[in-house]
Design a protein around this motif. Structure first.
Motif, PDB file in Angstrom:
ATOM      1  N   ALA A 181       0.849  -1.194   0.000  1.00 56.36           N
ATOM      2  CA  ALA A 181       0.000   0.000   0.000  1.00 56.36           C
ATOM      3  C   ALA A 181       0.883   1.242   0.000  1.00 56.36           C
ATOM      4  CB  ALA A 181      -0.925   0.018   1.219  1.00 56.36           C
ATOM      5  N   TYR A 182       0.330   2.342  -0.502  1.00 55.40           N
ATOM      6  CA  TYR A 182       1.047   3.606  -0.433  1.00 55.40           C
ATOM      7  C   TYR A 182       0.040   4.751  -0.330  1.00 55.40           C
ATOM      8  CZ  TYR A 182      -0.032   4.960  -5.293  1.00 55.40           C
ATOM      9  OH  TYR A 182      -0.677   5.338  -6.454  1.00 55.40           O
ATOM     10  N   ALA A 183       0.521   5.903   0.114  1.00 55.49           N
ATOM     11  CA  ALA A 183      -0.292   7.116   0.194  1.00 55.49           C
ATOM     12  C   ALA A 183       0.641   8.300   0.017  1.00 55.49           C
ATOM     13  CB  ALA A 183      -1.032   7.202   1.527  1.00 55.49           C
ATOM     14  N   TYR A 184       0.095   9.396  -0.488  1.00 53.58           N
ATOM     15  CA  TYR A 184       0.903  10.610  -0.666  1.00 53.58           C
ATOM     16  C   TYR A 184       0.127  11.797  -0.129  1.00 53.58           C
ATOM     17  CZ  TYR A 184       3.758  14.265  -2.696  1.00 53.58           C
ATOM     18  OH  TYR A 184       4.565  15.362  -2.856  1.00 53.58           O
ATOM     19  N   ASN A 185       0.830  12.612   0.657  1.00 52.62           N
ATOM     20  CA  ASN A 185       0.252  13.839   1.185  1.00 52.62           C
ATOM     21  C   ASN A 185       1.275  14.944   0.983  1.00 52.62           C
ATOM     22  OD1 ASN A 185      -0.148  15.930   3.465  1.00 52.62           O
ATOM     23  ND2 ASN A 185      -2.057  14.760   3.532  1.00 52.62           N
ATOM     24  N   SER A 186       0.845  16.059   0.421  1.00 49.23           N
ATOM     25  CA  SER A 186       1.793  17.126   0.079  1.00 49.23           C
ATOM     26  C   SER A 186       2.531  17.664   1.301  1.00 49.23           C
ATOM     27  CB  SER A 186       1.058  18.267  -0.636  1.00 49.23           C
ATOM     28  OG  SER A 186       0.015  18.783   0.189  1.00 49.23           O
ATOM     29  N   GLY A 187       1.887  17.607   2.475  1.00 52.81           N
ATOM     30  CA  GLY A 187       2.543  18.099   3.677  1.00 52.81           C
ATOM     31  C   GLY A 187       3.402  17.058   4.368  1.00 52.81           C
ATOM     32  N   ILE A 188       3.337  15.828   3.897  1.00 50.17           N
ATOM     33  CA  ILE A 188       4.078  14.728   4.528  1.00 50.17           C
ATOM     34  C   ILE A 188       5.093  14.134   3.569  1.00 50.17           C
ATOM     35  CG2 ILE A 188       3.892  12.455   5.590  1.00 50.17           C
ATOM     36  CD1 ILE A 188       1.001  13.251   6.396  1.00 50.17           C
ATOM     37  N   GLY A 189       4.639  13.798   2.366  1.00 48.85           N
ATOM     38  CA  GLY A 189       5.481  13.119   1.395  1.00 48.85           C
ATOM     39  C   GLY A 189       4.947  11.742   1.103  1.00 48.85           C
ATOM     40  N   CYS A 190       5.834  10.844   0.705  1.00 51.92           N
ATOM     41  CA  CYS A 190       5.458   9.491   0.306  1.00 51.92           C
ATOM     42  C   CYS A 190       5.444   8.560   1.513  1.00 51.92           C
ATOM     43  CB  CYS A 190       6.430   8.969  -0.752  1.00 51.92           C
ATOM     44  SG  CYS A 190       6.135   7.259  -1.255  1.00 51.92           S
ATOM     45  N   MET A 191       4.335   7.852   1.679  1.00 49.14           N
ATOM     46  CA  MET A 191       4.221   6.835   2.718  1.00 49.14           C
ATOM     47  C   MET A 191       3.937   5.498   2.046  1.00 49.14           C
ATOM     48  SD  MET A 191       1.806   8.980   5.383  1.00 49.14           S
ATOM     49  CE  MET A 191       0.865   9.777   4.060  1.00 49.14           C
ATOM     50  N   GLY A 205      -8.970  13.022   6.125  1.00 49.11           N
ATOM     51  CA  GLY A 205      -8.131  11.852   5.918  1.00 49.11           C
ATOM     52  C   GLY A 205      -7.263  11.980   4.680  1.00 49.11           C
ATOM     53  N   SER A 206      -6.909  10.854   4.083  1.00 45.86           N
ATOM     54  CA  SER A 206      -6.017  10.820   2.936  1.00 45.86           C
ATOM     55  C   SER A 206      -6.437   9.705   2.000  1.00 45.86           C
ATOM     56  CB  SER A 206      -4.573  10.605   3.420  1.00 45.86           C
ATOM     57  OG  SER A 206      -3.675  10.583   2.342  1.00 45.86           O
ATOM     58  N   ASP A 207      -5.985   9.786   0.752  1.00 46.00           N
ATOM     59  CA  ASP A 207      -6.206   8.700  -0.203  1.00 46.00           C
ATOM     60  C   ASP A 207      -5.190   7.599   0.067  1.00 46.00           C
ATOM     61  OD1 ASP A 207      -8.251  10.067  -1.434  1.00 46.00           O
ATOM     62  OD2 ASP A 207      -6.963  10.944  -2.974  1.00 46.00           O
ATOM     63  N   LEU A 208      -5.688   6.375   0.181  1.00 44.72           N
ATOM     64  CA  LEU A 208      -4.835   5.211   0.430  1.00 44.72           C
ATOM     65  C   LEU A 208      -4.986   4.246  -0.738  1.00 44.72           C
ATOM     66  CD1 LEU A 208      -3.033   3.560   2.439  1.00 44.72           C
ATOM     67  CD2 LEU A 208      -5.167   2.587   3.335  1.00 44.72           C
ATOM     68  N   TYR A 209      -3.849   3.809  -1.288  1.00 46.73           N
ATOM     69  CA  TYR A 209      -3.857   2.902  -2.434  1.00 46.73           C
ATOM     70  C   TYR A 209      -3.350   1.536  -1.979  1.00 46.73           C
ATOM     71  CZ  TYR A 209      -4.400   7.177  -5.161  1.00 46.73           C
ATOM     72  OH  TYR A 209      -4.858   8.372  -5.672  1.00 46.73           O
ATOM     73  N   ILE A 210      -4.205   0.501  -2.144  1.00 47.43           N
ATOM     74  CA  ILE A 210      -3.886  -0.842  -1.668  1.00 47.43           C
ATOM     75  C   ILE A 210      -3.673  -1.783  -2.852  1.00 47.43           C
ATOM     76  CG2 ILE A 210      -4.738  -2.809  -0.344  1.00 47.43           C
ATOM     77  CD1 ILE A 210      -6.268  -0.938   1.388  1.00 47.43           C
ATOM     78  N   ARG A 211      -2.577  -2.527  -2.799  1.00 47.08           N
ATOM     79  CA  ARG A 211      -2.289  -3.510  -3.854  1.00 47.08           C
ATOM     80  C   ARG A 211      -3.209  -4.718  -3.707  1.00 47.08           C
ATOM     81  NH1 ARG A 211       2.423  -5.011  -6.877  1.00 47.08           N
ATOM     82  NH2 ARG A 211       3.718  -3.528  -5.723  1.00 47.08           N
TER      83      ARG A 211
END
Length: 835
Positions: free
Chosen positions: A389-399, A415-421
């Motif tokens: 899984a990954y997520a991106y937030n402009s104030g945080i970066g790549c997770m 919240g944030s958009d979360l992308y799950i494989r």
């Protein structure tokens, strides 16, 4: 008359001097100026008060700090939290050694600032920030301050800190009850320093998590908007320390964060004239906010009924418990990922895995952070099969996440958009299934017609052939004679392929390299035969593992080692250079390790002195990284099953390399555990579920690693306790010391150094977490790496390891035969039966 006026003038002068002294000392305590209950001092700007108080409905007396302008005393810091005064005879003073102390009427010390260095001249001052500062007056150096030892309240100008390098933290801790200031079950502070978050822990276990800081708010709490947390700020000093500071913009009222005895973190404020504080907001507020409410791969939605559901592509791990509303067992993947199947070699490339977007999510815990752009973040996760899984937030970066997903929540907003494989077949749900059914029906009809036609044609052709020449019963082709490879490897063509993947050495060259397998070159004796040092004609030194001819067992292990290790490349794994199979001889050729194995150093009274703590920690970390590669990052997913000190080799720089893969087992992409009726490994390192039930998994290796870690820290074999110290194993001894609060007694005197104590104790803590009895309680190898490096700096409380307080019953019928007195096993050895 003149004399009388002179006396009056002198008296006024003395009185004036006395008043000045009181004014200048009103916020200060010295060795000669102390506080006696019920006296108090006030900060210079009359903002804070330090003195004696009793909580509501209590007669116990405490020393504390409170807001001076608030009519009702509500302490924001307490000194003698765990040792109250039972009368009004208390004194707060500066002692002869320079410490600030709380004394009772019998002059017993109930609380001390506990500064170890003697200070001849010190004083304590209450500042207008609410900080009680103890200062060495000789050099004006601050030697202690209350901000470094907070109670249950985080208020303006304070810092909650966490140090990535040392693991040290400044936390607030709850009261035990509403009227009892003693330390309670809850603590709160910063965690996950790459992506800082606020955590609340209950008895050292996560209780609440705020989600990451995006430079404005913590995104895991949507109602924690910028107005509610006005004044919160995170500061990175660039040297490993993160500070959370609080300075409220509106000074017309007093504000603070309080951790209640029930575990809620409340933002409160007092306005002028009010006797009680207002609660602006608090967490955890809803059921979904409790940490891991829905277990692994579960998602919580406070608006849904039931609140827990499995993430798309997952199903309940225990349907019966799930349906009863017990969601702690979480969810498991329904279909294995394509990349895992390809990686394990069980399936050719097909439809690639895809990422499903989940909007308005509280991102899971244990994210890995990087400075990638949004596109780079996606690409890296897409090309890394371990990234689920990954997520991106402009104030945080790549997770990104490479392990289990825990503490996921779905919001209506924020919240944030979360992308799950997930597997391609899991996308598009019902619509996709309808299309597949329709297409399948059409294809099925066509296929049936074609199959009927094909069968008719074949029947007709065969009937015609029998008529023309009769059925041919035997082939007249020449029979292929098996080569030595086929003959020696039981005729299995797969074994031939395995051997062809490696360089083949001739028996003649290996015999010459080892001087005819001379005893002087023998490095060790293993379960399947001896290991020799050799030197090839080009001068290259090698280690040759020679399978004993008399060994009826070991053929399978020999081929297993060829298959497994030939595909592995990692700096913490020993390198297989080639093999030799001629006649009845079967040999494996490895890179030579001049320092032999870890046990040759660790248990030798002289050589162990060469392993200082820094070297031992590097060995611990290297072994764990090797395990992580085997479990998660290699092309194959491998369980070693025989990790121990003699199977860890040391290169010239004392860097560890895991060896001996004869007992290793390759897992498929959808396998988490397996069963066997043939337990292999070494007693003392084998996990209880494997020894007793034949069940093994990644957590079996983690257990073995935990035993090895405790051996490295203590410098003692796990088996060295047999017959001694109440017949406890090393695990039992460590557990006994842990419960007694005397864990320092476990540490090898050769590495006992106060400057390394925090890191050593942390390693012992991690080791005890690894050897917990039940596999689900043990961390994964990836989590252990993070814990060792203080990326996960707040550790759970370990549970009792197996056999900690009772004698061993495993193989008691052969105690002398199975007892491992010493080891000369320096290279690669596998023990195929528990011992």
């Amino acid at each position: 008359m003149g004399l009388g006026r002179g006396k009056i003038s002198m008296a006024l002068l003395l009185l004036t001097s006395f008043c000045v002294e009181i004014i200048t000392a009103i916020d200060t305590i010295t060795s000669t100026q102390f506080l006696k209950d019920p006296e108090a001092i006030v900060s210079n700007g009359s903002i804070y008060t330090l003195g004696f108080f009793s909580p509501v409905n209590s007669t116990d007396r405490y020393v504390g700090i409170w807001f001076n302008e608030v009519p009702v005393v509500t302490a924001i810091w307490v000194a003698n939290r765990n040792k109250p005064l039972n009368d009004s005879s208390g004194i707060l003073a500066v002692s002869k050694d320079g410490n600030l102390v709380v004394l009772n009427g019998q002059q017993e010390i109930l609380w001390s600032s506990n500064v170890s260095n003697f200070v001849s001249n010190s004083s304590a001052q209450l500042s207008d920030t609410g900080n009680l500062v103890l200062r060495d007056n000789n050099n004006e150096e601050i030697i202690w301050e209350s901000f470094q030892h907070p109670s249950d309240t985080f208020f303006s100008n304070m810092k909650l800190s966490a140090n990535k390098r040392t693991g040290e933290k400044i936390l607030i801790t709850s009261w035990k009850g509403a009227t009892d200031p003693s330390i309670g079950s809850f603590s709160a502070g910063l965690n996950r320093l790459d992506i800082p978050e606020i955590f609340i822990w209950k008895d050292n276990y996560p209780y609440f998590r705020s989600g990451p800081w995006n430079r404005l708010v913590f995104i895991g709490v949507p109602y924690m908007n910028s107005a509610a947390v006005d004044g919160l700020n995170l500061v990175d000093d660039g040297e490993g320390t993160i500070d959370l500071t609080f300075s409220y913009a509106n000074q017309s009222f007093l504000s603070s964060f309080v951790l209640t005895s029930q575990g809620q973190l409340e933002q409160t404020r007092w306005e002028h004239g009010m006797e009680d504080r207002i609660v602006l907001w608090s967490v955890p507020k809803f059921d979904c906010e409790f940490y891991g409410r829905c277990g692994l791969f579960g998602s919580c939605n406070a608006q849904a009924s039931p609140i827990c559901s499995c993430l798309r592509g997952f199903e309940p791990n225990n349907p019966e418990e799930w349906n009863r509303g017990n969601w702690t067992s979480g969810c498991i993947r329904m279909k294995s990922l394509q990349c895992e199947r390809v990686k394990s070699g069980s399936e050719a490339a097909g439809q690639n895995d895809v990422f499903l977007k989940l909007g308005n999510m509280k991102v899971p815990d244990l994210a890995q952070w990087s400075r990638l752009t949004e596109i780079e973040c996606k690409d890296r996760c897409l090309t890394n099969c371990s990234c689920i899984a990954y997520a991106y937030n402009s104030g945080i970066g790549c997770m990104s996440w490479i392990g289990d997903l825990i503490d996921v929540q779905e919001f209506s907003t924020g919240g944030s958009d979360l992308y799950i494989r997930m597997a391609y077949s899991e996308i598009d749900g019902n619509h996709r299934r309808k299309v597949i059914v329709m297409v399948s029906a059409v294809i099925g009809t066509i296929a049936s017609a074609m199959i009927c036609a094909l069968l008719t044609w074949r029947f007709t052709s065969k009937h015609r052939a029998r008529k023309e020449g009769g059925e041919k019963l035997h082939s007249d082709t020449n029979e292929k004679h098996p080569s030595f490879l086929d003959r020696d490897m039981t005729g299995d063509s797969r074994d031939h392929v395995k051997l062809q993947e490696l360089p083949l050495f001739s028996l003649e060259s290996l015999t010459a390299a080892t001087d005819g397998f001379d005893l002087s070159n023998k490095l060790g004796q293993g379960g399947f035969g001896p290991v020799y040092k050799g030197k090839l004609s080009d001068g290259k030194e090698i280690a040759v593992k020679r399978l004993s001819r008399a060994s009826g067992q070991g053929l399978k292990e020999f081929m297993n080692e060829v298959e497994v290790i030939s595909k592995l490349q990692h700096r913490n794994l020993v390198r297989l250079l080639g093999c030799c199979v001629e006649g009845e001889e079967k040999l494996l050729v490895y890179e030579y390790m001049p320092n032999k194995s870890l046990d040759a150093f660790l248990y030798d009274p002289l050589r162990k002195q060469l392993l200082d703590w820094k070297k031992r920690f590097n060995i611990i970390e290297g072994i764990c990284r090797g395990l992580l590669y085997l479990h998660r990052d290699s092309r194959l997913r491998i369980i070693h099953r025989d990790l121990k000190a003699s199977n860890v080799l040391l290169d010239p720089e004392l860097k560890p390399k895991i060896s001996d893969f004869g007992a290793a087992r390759i897992f498929g992409g959808d396998e988490d555990q397996a069963n066997t009726i043939r337990v292999v490994g070494t007693y003392g390192y084998i996990s209880p579920e494997y020894a007793m039930e034949g069940r093994f998994s990644e957590k079996s290796d983690v257990y073995s690693f935990g035993v090895l870690l405790l051996e490295i820290v203590s410098g003692r074999r796990n088996t060295s306790f047999y017959g001694n110290e109440q017949a406890l194993s090393l695990l039992g001894f460590a557990w006994k010391l842990w419960n007694e609060g005397n864990i320092s007694a476990l540490v090898d005197p050769a590495i006992s150094d106060p400057s390394s104590q925090v890191e050593i104790f942390r390693c012992i803590h991690v080791g005890l977490l690894c050897v917990q009895e039940f596999p689900e309680d043990r961390p994964t190898a990836s989590t252990v790496v993070s814990m060792l490096n203080s990326e996960i700096s707040y550790l759970a409380t370990p549970k009792q390891p197996p056999f900690a307080e009772r004698k061993h019953h495993f193989n008691e019928e052969r105690p002398h035969q199975n007892e491992e007195k010493c080891s000369i096993n320096y290279v690669t050895v596998t023990v195929v039966d528990g011992r």
